[in-house]
Design an enzyme around this catalytic site. Structure first.
Site, PDB file in Angstrom:
ATOM      1  CB  SER A 129      25.995  45.827  36.690  1.00 22.30           C
ATOM      2  OG  SER A 129      26.773  46.993  36.928  1.00 22.30           O
ATOM      3  CE  LYS A 183      22.567  46.720  37.518  1.00 17.29           C
ATOM      4  NZ  LYS A 183      21.782  47.746  36.957  1.00 17.29           N
ATOM      5  CG  HIS A 186      25.380  46.381  41.387  1.00 18.11           C
ATOM      6  ND1 HIS A 186      25.207  47.512  40.604  1.00 18.11           N
ATOM      7  CD2 HIS A 186      26.610  45.905  41.071  1.00 18.11           C
ATOM      8  CE1 HIS A 186      26.277  47.699  39.869  1.00 18.11           C
ATOM      9  NE2 HIS A 186      27.145  46.740  40.128  1.00 18.11           N
ATOM     10  CG  ASN A 187      22.027  49.921  40.049  1.00 20.69           C
ATOM     11  OD1 ASN A 187      22.919  49.118  39.786  1.00 20.69           O
ATOM     12  ND2 ASN A 187      21.224  50.401  39.133  1.00 20.69           N
ATOM     13  CD  GLU A 190      26.052  52.245  39.835  1.00 22.18           C
ATOM     14  OE1 GLU A 190      26.105  51.027  39.551  1.00 22.18           O
ATOM     15  OE2 GLU A 190      25.410  53.058  39.157  1.00 22.18           O
TER      16      GLU A 190
HETATM   17  C1  3PG Z   1      22.163  52.278  35.729  1.00 23.34           C
HETATM   18  O1  3PG Z   1      21.658  51.208  36.076  1.00 23.34           O
HETATM   19  O2  3PG Z   1      21.981  52.797  34.633  1.00 23.34           O
HETATM   20  C2  3PG Z   1      23.091  52.971  36.668  1.00 23.34           C
HETATM   21  O3  3PG Z   1      23.983  52.034  37.145  1.00 23.34           O
HETATM   22  C3  3PG Z   1      22.376  53.709  37.776  1.00 23.34           C
HETATM   23  O4  3PG Z   1      21.685  54.706  37.215  1.00 23.34           O
HETATM   24  P1  3PG Z   1      21.291  56.090  37.962  1.00 23.34           P
HETATM   25  O5  3PG Z   1      22.486  56.632  38.635  1.00 23.34           O
HETATM   26  O6  3PG Z   1      20.828  56.950  36.812  1.00 23.34           O
HETATM   27  O7  3PG Z   1      20.146  55.760  38.885  1.00 23.34           O
END
Ligand code: 3PG
Length: 472
Positions: A129, A183, A186-187, A190
Protein backbone atom coordinates in the site's frame (compact mmCIF):
# COMPACT_ATOMS: atom_id res chain seq x y z
CA UNK A 1 26.47 -6.93 -14.61
CA UNK A 2 26.53 -10.20 -12.63
CA UNK A 3 23.27 -12.02 -12.19
CA UNK A 4 20.61 -9.75 -10.74
CA UNK A 5 19.54 -9.93 -7.09
CA UNK A 6 15.90 -9.42 -7.81
CA UNK A 7 13.44 -9.79 -10.68
CA UNK A 8 10.27 -7.94 -11.47
CA UNK A 9 7.55 -8.90 -13.91
CA UNK A 10 5.02 -6.26 -14.97
CA UNK A 11 6.13 -2.73 -15.70
CA UNK A 12 2.95 -0.90 -14.77
CA UNK A 13 3.40 2.23 -12.67
CA UNK A 14 3.56 0.24 -9.39
CA UNK A 15 6.01 -2.27 -10.91
CA UNK A 16 8.29 0.44 -12.29
CA UNK A 17 8.35 2.28 -9.00
CA UNK A 18 9.00 -0.82 -6.91
CA UNK A 19 11.93 -1.84 -9.07
CA UNK A 20 13.40 1.67 -8.89
CA UNK A 21 12.95 1.51 -5.12
CA UNK A 22 14.76 -1.88 -4.92
CA UNK A 23 17.61 -0.63 -7.09
CA UNK A 24 17.99 2.56 -5.06
CA UNK A 25 18.34 0.37 -1.98
CA UNK A 26 21.25 -1.58 -3.43
CA UNK A 27 19.64 -4.50 -5.23
CA UNK A 28 20.45 -5.08 -8.88
CA UNK A 29 17.36 -5.96 -10.88
CA UNK A 30 16.15 -7.65 -14.02
CA UNK A 31 12.76 -6.73 -15.42
CA UNK A 32 10.36 -8.46 -17.79
CA UNK A 33 7.24 -7.15 -19.43
CA UNK A 34 4.98 -9.01 -21.85
CA UNK A 35 5.40 -6.17 -24.32
CA UNK A 36 9.13 -5.79 -24.94
CA UNK A 37 8.70 -2.24 -26.20
CA UNK A 38 7.57 -1.26 -22.68
CA UNK A 39 10.77 -2.75 -21.21
CA UNK A 40 12.92 -0.88 -23.72
CA UNK A 41 11.09 2.37 -23.05
CA UNK A 42 11.59 1.97 -19.29
CA UNK A 43 15.30 1.13 -19.62
CA UNK A 44 15.86 4.11 -21.89
CA UNK A 45 13.89 6.40 -19.58
CA UNK A 46 13.38 6.08 -15.83
CA UNK A 47 15.52 2.93 -15.62
CA UNK A 48 18.51 4.41 -17.51
CA UNK A 49 21.92 4.49 -15.76
CA UNK A 50 20.77 2.15 -13.02
CA UNK A 51 21.64 -1.43 -12.14
CA UNK A 52 18.55 -2.64 -13.96
CA UNK A 53 18.66 -4.87 -17.01
CA UNK A 54 15.89 -6.01 -19.30
CA UNK A 55 14.90 -9.40 -20.64
CA UNK A 56 13.11 -10.44 -23.76
CA UNK A 57 11.48 -13.68 -22.64
CA UNK A 58 10.70 -15.45 -19.37
CA UNK A 59 13.59 -17.86 -20.10
CA UNK A 60 15.96 -14.91 -20.54
CA UNK A 61 14.57 -13.29 -17.35
CA UNK A 62 15.10 -16.47 -15.31
CA UNK A 63 18.63 -16.94 -16.68
CA UNK A 64 19.62 -13.45 -15.55
CA UNK A 65 18.63 -13.95 -11.89
CA UNK A 66 20.89 -15.19 -9.10
CA UNK A 67 19.66 -18.23 -7.18
CA UNK A 68 17.51 -18.71 -5.23
CA UNK A 69 15.51 -16.44 -7.50
CA UNK A 70 13.33 -13.76 -5.97
CA UNK A 71 10.64 -12.69 -8.41
CA UNK A 72 8.05 -10.01 -7.76
CA UNK A 73 4.94 -10.29 -9.95
CA UNK A 74 3.09 -7.01 -10.46
CA UNK A 75 0.37 -8.12 -12.85
CA UNK A 76 -3.41 -7.94 -12.65
CA UNK A 77 -4.96 -10.05 -9.89
CA UNK A 78 -6.98 -13.15 -10.81
CA UNK A 79 -6.40 -15.26 -13.91
CA UNK A 80 -3.35 -13.28 -15.13
CA UNK A 81 -1.47 -14.31 -11.96
CA UNK A 82 -2.41 -17.97 -12.43
CA UNK A 83 -1.36 -17.80 -16.09
CA UNK A 84 1.97 -16.25 -15.16
CA UNK A 85 2.62 -18.87 -12.48
CA UNK A 86 1.83 -21.60 -15.01
CA UNK A 87 4.37 -20.12 -17.46
CA UNK A 88 7.05 -19.59 -14.81
CA UNK A 89 6.75 -22.87 -12.91
CA UNK A 90 8.55 -25.08 -15.47
CA UNK A 91 11.47 -22.63 -15.44
CA UNK A 92 11.90 -22.43 -11.67
CA UNK A 93 14.27 -24.50 -9.52
CA UNK A 94 13.97 -25.66 -5.93
CA UNK A 95 14.04 -22.80 -3.47
CA UNK A 96 13.06 -20.12 -5.99
CA UNK A 97 10.49 -17.68 -4.72
CA UNK A 98 7.52 -15.93 -6.31
CA UNK A 99 5.97 -12.84 -4.73
CA UNK A 100 2.54 -11.59 -5.75
CA UNK A 101 2.52 -7.87 -4.95
CA UNK A 102 -0.97 -7.16 -6.31
CA UNK A 103 -4.37 -7.04 -4.65
CA UNK A 104 -5.17 -10.73 -4.86
CA UNK A 105 -8.12 -12.37 -3.18
CA UNK A 106 -6.65 -14.03 -0.09
CA UNK A 107 -8.27 -17.39 -0.80
CA UNK A 108 -6.53 -17.45 -4.21
CA UNK A 109 -3.27 -16.80 -2.38
CA UNK A 110 -3.97 -19.66 0.05
CA UNK A 111 -4.36 -22.01 -2.94
CA UNK A 112 -1.24 -20.71 -4.70
CA UNK A 113 0.93 -20.95 -1.57
CA UNK A 114 -0.10 -24.61 -1.14
CA UNK A 115 0.48 -25.43 -4.82
CA UNK A 116 3.87 -23.74 -5.12
CA UNK A 117 5.16 -24.99 -1.78
CA UNK A 118 4.26 -28.55 -2.82
CA UNK A 119 6.69 -28.10 -5.73
CA UNK A 120 9.45 -26.85 -3.36
CA UNK A 121 9.11 -23.24 -4.51
CA UNK A 122 8.41 -20.41 -2.12
CA UNK A 123 5.34 -18.21 -2.53
CA UNK A 124 4.59 -14.91 -0.84
CA UNK A 125 1.30 -13.03 -1.16
CA UNK A 126 2.28 -9.48 -0.33
CA UNK A 127 -0.09 -6.57 0.11
CA UNK A 128 1.57 -3.32 -0.91
CA UNK A 129 0.00 0.00 0.00
CA UNK A 130 1.06 3.54 -0.73
CA UNK A 131 0.05 4.14 -4.32
CA UNK A 132 2.58 5.03 -6.98
CA UNK A 133 4.51 7.49 -4.80
CA UNK A 134 4.66 5.06 -1.90
CA UNK A 135 5.92 2.26 -4.16
CA UNK A 136 8.81 4.49 -5.19
CA UNK A 137 9.63 6.17 -1.90
CA UNK A 138 8.68 3.44 0.57
CA UNK A 139 5.35 1.63 0.86
CA UNK A 140 3.83 -0.34 3.69
CA UNK A 141 4.24 -4.02 2.86
CA UNK A 142 2.21 -6.94 4.16
CA UNK A 143 3.87 -10.23 3.18
CA UNK A 144 2.25 -13.59 3.97
CA UNK A 145 3.29 -17.17 3.25
CA UNK A 146 5.74 -19.50 4.98
CA UNK A 147 8.16 -17.78 7.34
CA UNK A 148 11.20 -19.25 5.58
CA UNK A 149 10.00 -17.75 2.28
CA UNK A 150 9.61 -14.39 4.01
CA UNK A 151 13.12 -14.64 5.46
CA UNK A 152 14.50 -14.96 1.93
CA UNK A 153 13.08 -11.52 1.05
CA UNK A 154 13.37 -9.85 4.44
CA UNK A 155 16.59 -7.88 3.76
CA UNK A 156 15.08 -6.58 0.52
CA UNK A 157 11.65 -5.56 1.81
CA UNK A 158 12.96 -4.04 5.04
CA UNK A 159 15.02 -1.63 2.96
CA UNK A 160 12.27 -0.94 0.42
CA UNK A 161 9.53 -0.20 2.97
CA UNK A 162 8.66 3.16 4.49
CA UNK A 163 10.60 3.80 7.70
CA UNK A 164 9.02 5.11 10.90
CA UNK A 165 10.55 5.78 14.33
CA UNK A 166 10.30 2.18 15.46
CA UNK A 167 11.40 0.49 12.25
CA UNK A 168 10.42 -0.35 8.68
CA UNK A 169 6.77 -0.65 7.68
CA UNK A 170 6.97 -4.34 6.88
CA UNK A 171 6.76 -7.48 8.97
CA UNK A 172 6.01 -11.14 8.45
CA UNK A 173 2.21 -11.18 8.62
CA UNK A 174 1.41 -14.87 8.80
CA UNK A 175 0.96 -18.07 6.79
CA UNK A 176 -1.00 -18.67 3.58
CA UNK A 177 -3.07 -15.71 2.42
CA UNK A 178 -2.55 -13.69 5.63
CA UNK A 179 -0.70 -10.86 3.87
CA UNK A 180 -3.35 -10.37 1.24
CA UNK A 181 -6.11 -10.66 3.83
CA UNK A 182 -4.54 -7.91 5.93
CA UNK A 183 -4.17 -5.73 2.82
CA UNK A 184 -7.82 -6.33 1.96
CA UNK A 185 -8.90 -5.20 5.43
CA UNK A 186 -6.55 -2.22 5.16
CA UNK A 187 -8.49 -1.22 2.05
CA UNK A 188 -11.83 -1.77 3.79
CA UNK A 189 -10.73 0.67 6.51
CA UNK A 190 -9.66 3.02 3.73
CA UNK A 191 -13.17 2.89 2.22
CA UNK A 192 -14.65 3.76 5.63
CA UNK A 193 -12.41 6.75 6.24
CA UNK A 194 -12.78 8.11 2.71
CA UNK A 195 -16.57 8.02 3.04
CA UNK A 196 -16.46 9.66 6.49
CA UNK A 197 -14.44 12.54 5.06
CA UNK A 198 -16.81 12.80 2.10
CA UNK A 199 -19.77 13.03 4.48
CA UNK A 200 -18.06 15.77 6.49
CA UNK A 201 -17.41 17.68 3.25
CA UNK A 202 -21.05 17.28 2.20
CA UNK A 203 -22.36 18.61 5.52
CA UNK A 204 -19.98 21.57 5.41
CA UNK A 205 -21.06 22.35 1.87
CA UNK A 206 -24.80 21.70 2.03
CA UNK A 207 -25.58 22.66 5.59
CA UNK A 208 -22.92 25.23 6.53
CA UNK A 209 -22.69 26.61 2.97
CA UNK A 210 -18.85 26.58 2.90
CA UNK A 211 -16.94 26.72 -0.38
CA UNK A 212 -13.99 24.46 -1.24
CA UNK A 213 -11.34 26.63 0.40
CA UNK A 214 -13.35 27.06 3.61
CA UNK A 215 -13.90 23.30 3.82
CA UNK A 216 -10.20 22.73 3.06
CA UNK A 217 -9.35 25.05 5.98
CA UNK A 218 -11.38 22.80 8.31
CA UNK A 219 -9.58 19.70 7.05
CA UNK A 220 -6.29 21.56 7.55
CA UNK A 221 -7.26 22.22 11.18
CA UNK A 222 -8.20 18.56 11.66
CA UNK A 223 -4.95 17.39 10.15
CA UNK A 224 -3.13 19.20 12.96
CA UNK A 225 -4.85 17.06 15.62
CA UNK A 226 -3.61 13.76 17.02
CA UNK A 227 -6.93 12.05 16.28
CA UNK A 228 -7.25 13.00 12.61
CA UNK A 229 -3.72 13.74 11.36
CA UNK A 230 -3.44 11.35 8.41
CA UNK A 231 -2.60 10.99 4.77
CA UNK A 232 -6.28 10.84 3.79
CA UNK A 233 -7.18 14.08 5.61
CA UNK A 234 -4.09 15.72 4.10
CA UNK A 235 -5.02 14.79 0.52
CA UNK A 236 -8.65 15.73 1.11
CA UNK A 237 -7.50 19.27 1.89
CA UNK A 238 -5.42 19.28 -1.30
CA UNK A 239 -8.33 17.97 -3.41
CA UNK A 240 -10.66 20.62 -2.01
CA UNK A 241 -8.24 23.47 -2.75
CA UNK A 242 -7.56 22.39 -6.32
CA UNK A 243 -9.15 24.54 -9.01
CA UNK A 244 -10.22 23.54 -12.48
CA UNK A 245 -7.47 24.83 -14.81
CA UNK A 246 -10.18 25.95 -17.23
CA UNK A 247 -12.46 28.36 -15.41
CA UNK A 248 -11.02 28.25 -11.88
CA UNK A 249 -13.98 26.55 -10.18
CA UNK A 250 -13.37 24.04 -7.36
CA UNK A 251 -12.36 20.97 -9.32
CA UNK A 252 -14.17 18.50 -7.04
CA UNK A 253 -17.47 20.14 -7.96
CA UNK A 254 -16.88 19.19 -11.60
CA UNK A 255 -16.28 15.50 -10.83
CA UNK A 256 -19.17 13.06 -11.38
CA UNK A 257 -20.45 11.84 -8.01
CA UNK A 258 -20.24 8.10 -8.79
CA UNK A 259 -17.46 6.25 -6.96
CA UNK A 260 -15.64 3.31 -8.52
CA UNK A 261 -14.07 0.37 -6.74
CA UNK A 262 -11.73 -2.44 -7.57
CA UNK A 263 -13.02 -5.08 -5.17
CA UNK A 264 -11.08 -5.08 -1.92
CA UNK A 265 -13.78 -3.18 0.01
CA UNK A 266 -16.33 -5.70 -1.19
CA UNK A 267 -14.06 -8.60 -0.16
CA UNK A 268 -13.65 -7.03 3.29
CA UNK A 269 -17.39 -6.88 3.79
CA UNK A 270 -18.03 -10.37 2.37
CA UNK A 271 -15.32 -11.83 4.62
CA UNK A 272 -16.74 -9.99 7.60
CA UNK A 273 -20.23 -11.32 6.95
CA UNK A 274 -18.85 -14.84 6.46
CA UNK A 275 -16.81 -14.64 9.65
CA UNK A 276 -19.62 -13.09 11.69
CA UNK A 277 -17.86 -9.81 12.44
CA UNK A 278 -19.94 -6.61 12.34
CA UNK A 279 -18.30 -3.94 10.15
CA UNK A 280 -21.22 -1.52 9.62
CA UNK A 281 -19.14 1.60 9.01
CA UNK A 282 -17.12 -0.13 6.30
CA UNK A 283 -20.27 -1.74 4.87
CA UNK A 284 -21.98 1.67 4.78
CA UNK A 285 -19.02 3.07 2.86
CA UNK A 286 -19.25 0.27 0.33
CA UNK A 287 -23.01 0.72 -0.06
CA UNK A 288 -22.52 4.45 -0.44
CA UNK A 289 -20.20 3.86 -3.39
CA UNK A 290 -22.68 1.43 -4.97
CA UNK A 291 -25.62 3.80 -4.48
CA UNK A 292 -23.61 6.73 -5.79
CA UNK A 293 -23.08 4.77 -8.99
CA UNK A 294 -26.86 4.54 -9.56
CA UNK A 295 -26.71 8.13 -10.67
CA UNK A 296 -29.37 8.02 -13.36
CA UNK A 297 -31.87 6.44 -10.96
CA UNK A 298 -31.06 8.97 -8.24
CA UNK A 299 -31.60 11.89 -10.57
CA UNK A 300 -34.95 10.44 -11.66
CA UNK A 301 -35.99 9.78 -8.04
CA UNK A 302 -35.19 13.32 -6.81
CA UNK A 303 -38.47 14.98 -7.85
CA UNK A 304 -40.53 11.92 -6.87
CA UNK A 305 -39.09 11.79 -3.35
CA UNK A 306 -38.53 15.43 -2.40
CA UNK A 307 -36.15 16.43 0.38
CA UNK A 308 -37.54 17.69 3.72
CA UNK A 309 -37.61 21.44 4.34
CA UNK A 310 -34.21 22.93 5.17
CA UNK A 311 -33.18 22.25 8.75
CA UNK A 312 -30.10 23.71 10.48
CA UNK A 313 -27.42 21.31 11.77
CA UNK A 314 -25.19 22.38 14.63
CA UNK A 315 -21.77 21.65 13.13
CA UNK A 316 -19.71 24.11 15.20
CA UNK A 317 -17.65 26.98 13.82
CA UNK A 318 -14.18 27.40 12.28
CA UNK A 319 -13.07 28.88 15.63
CA UNK A 320 -13.64 25.50 17.31
CA UNK A 321 -12.62 23.48 14.21
CA UNK A 322 -16.29 22.50 13.76
CA UNK A 323 -16.17 20.65 17.09
CA UNK A 324 -19.31 18.44 16.83
CA UNK A 325 -18.50 17.49 13.25
CA UNK A 326 -14.91 16.81 14.23
CA UNK A 327 -16.17 14.55 17.04
CA UNK A 328 -18.30 12.69 14.53
CA UNK A 329 -15.44 12.30 12.05
CA UNK A 330 -13.03 11.12 14.75
CA UNK A 331 -15.45 8.47 16.01
CA UNK A 332 -16.31 7.21 12.53
CA UNK A 333 -12.60 6.96 11.67
CA UNK A 334 -12.00 5.12 14.95
CA UNK A 335 -14.94 2.82 14.18
CA UNK A 336 -13.45 2.00 10.76
CA UNK A 337 -10.19 0.96 12.41
CA UNK A 338 -11.99 -0.84 15.26
CA UNK A 339 -14.10 -2.89 12.85
CA UNK A 340 -11.11 -3.71 10.65
CA UNK A 341 -9.01 -4.79 13.63
CA UNK A 342 -11.91 -6.90 14.99
CA UNK A 343 -12.11 -8.62 11.61
CA UNK A 344 -8.38 -9.30 11.64
CA UNK A 345 -8.68 -10.73 15.13
CA UNK A 346 -11.42 -13.15 14.07
CA UNK A 347 -9.67 -14.15 10.82
CA UNK A 348 -6.54 -14.83 12.83
CA UNK A 349 -8.42 -17.41 14.89
CA UNK A 350 -10.38 -18.93 12.00
CA UNK A 351 -7.37 -19.28 9.69
CA UNK A 352 -4.75 -19.74 12.40
CA UNK A 353 -2.90 -16.70 11.03
CA UNK A 354 -1.52 -15.78 14.49
CA UNK A 355 -1.67 -12.10 13.54
CA UNK A 356 0.21 -9.64 15.71
CA UNK A 357 -2.25 -6.72 15.74
CA UNK A 358 0.26 -4.37 17.42
CA UNK A 359 2.77 -5.09 14.64
CA UNK A 360 0.09 -4.44 12.02
CA UNK A 361 -0.61 -1.09 13.67
CA UNK A 362 3.12 -0.38 13.48
CA UNK A 363 3.51 -1.18 9.77
CA UNK A 364 0.49 0.95 8.88
CA UNK A 365 2.03 4.04 10.54
CA UNK A 366 4.02 4.89 7.41
CA UNK A 367 3.84 4.43 3.67
CA UNK A 368 0.26 3.22 3.32
CA UNK A 369 -2.95 5.03 2.40
CA UNK A 370 -4.46 4.74 5.90
CA UNK A 371 -1.32 5.98 7.68
CA UNK A 372 -2.39 8.21 10.53
CA UNK A 373 -1.12 9.43 13.86
CA UNK A 374 -3.91 7.41 15.50
CA UNK A 375 -2.13 4.19 14.54
CA UNK A 376 0.37 4.77 17.35
CA UNK A 377 -2.57 4.55 19.76
CA UNK A 378 -3.77 1.39 18.00
CA UNK A 379 -0.30 -0.12 18.28
CA UNK A 380 -0.20 0.84 21.98
CA UNK A 381 -3.63 -0.66 22.64
CA UNK A 382 -2.70 -4.08 21.23
CA UNK A 383 0.78 -4.00 22.77
CA UNK A 384 -0.80 -3.49 26.20
CA UNK A 385 -3.52 -6.07 25.59
CA UNK A 386 -3.05 -8.40 22.59
CA UNK A 387 -6.45 -9.98 23.37
CA UNK A 388 -8.36 -6.70 23.39
CA UNK A 389 -11.89 -7.65 22.21
CA UNK A 390 -12.44 -4.32 20.46
CA UNK A 391 -10.47 -1.09 20.15
CA UNK A 392 -13.47 0.82 21.56
CA UNK A 393 -12.88 -0.61 25.05
CA UNK A 394 -9.20 0.26 25.22
CA UNK A 395 -9.00 3.05 27.85
CA UNK A 396 -7.66 5.72 25.47
CA UNK A 397 -10.26 4.93 22.79
CA UNK A 398 -13.08 4.57 25.34
CA UNK A 399 -12.32 8.08 26.59
CA UNK A 400 -12.52 9.37 23.02
CA UNK A 401 -15.86 7.63 22.48
CA UNK A 402 -17.40 8.86 25.73
CA UNK A 403 -16.23 12.44 25.21
CA UNK A 404 -17.16 12.68 21.52
CA UNK A 405 -20.41 10.72 21.40
CA UNK A 406 -22.65 13.75 22.08
CA UNK A 407 -21.12 15.48 19.04
CA UNK A 408 -21.72 12.45 16.83
CA UNK A 409 -25.33 12.20 18.06
CA UNK A 410 -25.94 15.88 17.37
CA UNK A 411 -24.57 15.67 13.82
CA UNK A 412 -26.40 12.45 12.91
CA UNK A 413 -29.68 13.73 14.36
CA UNK A 414 -29.33 17.03 12.52
CA UNK A 415 -28.44 15.35 9.25
CA UNK A 416 -31.48 13.06 9.59
CA UNK A 417 -33.79 16.06 10.04
CA UNK A 418 -32.16 17.90 7.15
CA UNK A 419 -32.39 14.86 4.85
CA UNK A 420 -28.63 14.73 4.18
CA UNK A 421 -27.38 11.15 4.01
CA UNK A 422 -24.53 10.35 6.40
CA UNK A 423 -24.34 6.55 6.13
CA UNK A 424 -20.94 6.11 7.78
CA UNK A 425 -21.61 8.56 10.59
CA UNK A 426 -25.02 7.06 11.38
CA UNK A 427 -23.74 3.47 11.11
CA UNK A 428 -20.98 4.39 13.51
CA UNK A 429 -23.49 5.73 16.01
CA UNK A 430 -25.56 2.54 15.73
CA UNK A 431 -22.42 0.44 16.04
CA UNK A 432 -21.33 2.17 19.23
CA UNK A 433 -24.82 2.25 20.72
CA UNK A 434 -25.28 -1.45 19.95
CA UNK A 435 -21.83 -2.45 21.16
CA UNK A 436 -22.37 -0.75 24.52
CA UNK A 437 -25.89 -2.20 25.04
CA UNK A 438 -26.08 -5.04 27.55
CA UNK A 439 -29.51 -5.94 26.16
CA UNK A 440 -30.60 -5.66 22.53
CA UNK A 441 -34.04 -6.45 21.07
CA UNK A 442 -32.90 -9.68 19.44
CA UNK A 443 -34.81 -11.59 22.13
CA UNK A 444 -37.88 -10.71 20.07
CA UNK A 445 -36.19 -11.86 16.86
CA UNK A 446 -35.49 -15.17 18.58
CA UNK A 447 -39.14 -15.39 19.63
CA UNK A 448 -40.31 -14.81 16.05
CA UNK A 449 -37.86 -17.39 14.69
CA UNK A 450 -39.13 -19.92 17.19
CA UNK A 451 -42.76 -18.96 16.50
CA UNK A 452 -42.68 -19.56 12.75
CA UNK A 453 -39.81 -21.97 12.41
CA UNK A 454 -39.37 -23.79 15.74
CA UNK A 455 -35.77 -22.58 15.73
CA UNK A 456 -35.68 -22.67 19.57
CA UNK A 457 -34.27 -20.06 21.93
CA UNK A 458 -32.23 -19.80 25.08
CA UNK A 459 -33.56 -18.29 28.31
CA UNK A 460 -31.89 -15.73 30.55
CA UNK A 461 -32.97 -17.53 33.75
CA UNK A 462 -31.86 -21.13 33.08
CA UNK A 463 -29.68 -23.09 30.69
CA UNK A 464 -30.98 -25.19 27.80
CA UNK A 465 -32.73 -24.90 24.48
CA UNK A 466 -36.45 -24.08 24.50
CA UNK A 467 -39.39 -24.13 22.13
CA UNK A 468 -42.85 -22.66 22.65
CA UNK A 469 -46.03 -23.41 20.69
CA UNK A 470 -46.67 -19.67 20.18
CA UNK A 471 -49.64 -19.92 17.80
CA UNK A 472 -51.85 -22.39 19.73
C1 3PG B 1 -6.04 0.31 -4.36
O1 3PG B 1 -5.66 -0.73 -3.81
O2 3PG B 1 -5.76 0.61 -5.52
C2 3PG B 1 -6.85 1.28 -3.57
O3 3PG B 1 -6.22 1.47 -2.36
C3 3PG B 1 -8.30 0.87 -3.42
O4 3PG B 1 -8.85 0.90 -4.64
P1 3PG B 1 -10.43 1.15 -4.93
O5 3PG B 1 -10.88 2.31 -4.15
O6 3PG B 1 -10.44 1.40 -6.41
O7 3PG B 1 -11.13 -0.14 -4.59
Amino acid sequence: MDKAHFGLIGLGVMGENLVLNAERNGFSCVVYNRTTAKTEEFLAGRGAGKRIIGSTSLEDFIAKLERPRRILMMVKAGQPIDDLIASLSPLLEEGDLLIDGGNSLYTDTERRVAELESKSFGYIGMGVSGGAKGALEGPSMMPGGTRSAYEAIEPLVRKMAAQVDDGPCVTYIGPGGAGHFVKTVHNGIEYGIEQVLAEAYDLLKRSAGFDGDAIADVFGQWNATEELASFLVEITEVCLRTKDPEGGADLVELIVDAAGQKGTGLWTVVSALEMGVPVPTVYAALNARVLSSQRVERIAAAPVLPAPPAHPIELGSPADAMAPLQDAAVLAAIASYAQGMALLKEASVLHDYRLDLAAIGQIWKGGCIIRARLLQRIQNAYTTNPDLPNLLVDPWFAEQVNRRLPGLRQVVAGAALAGIPVPCLSSTLDYIDSYRSPRLPQNLVQAMRDCFGAHTYERVDRPGSFHTEWLD
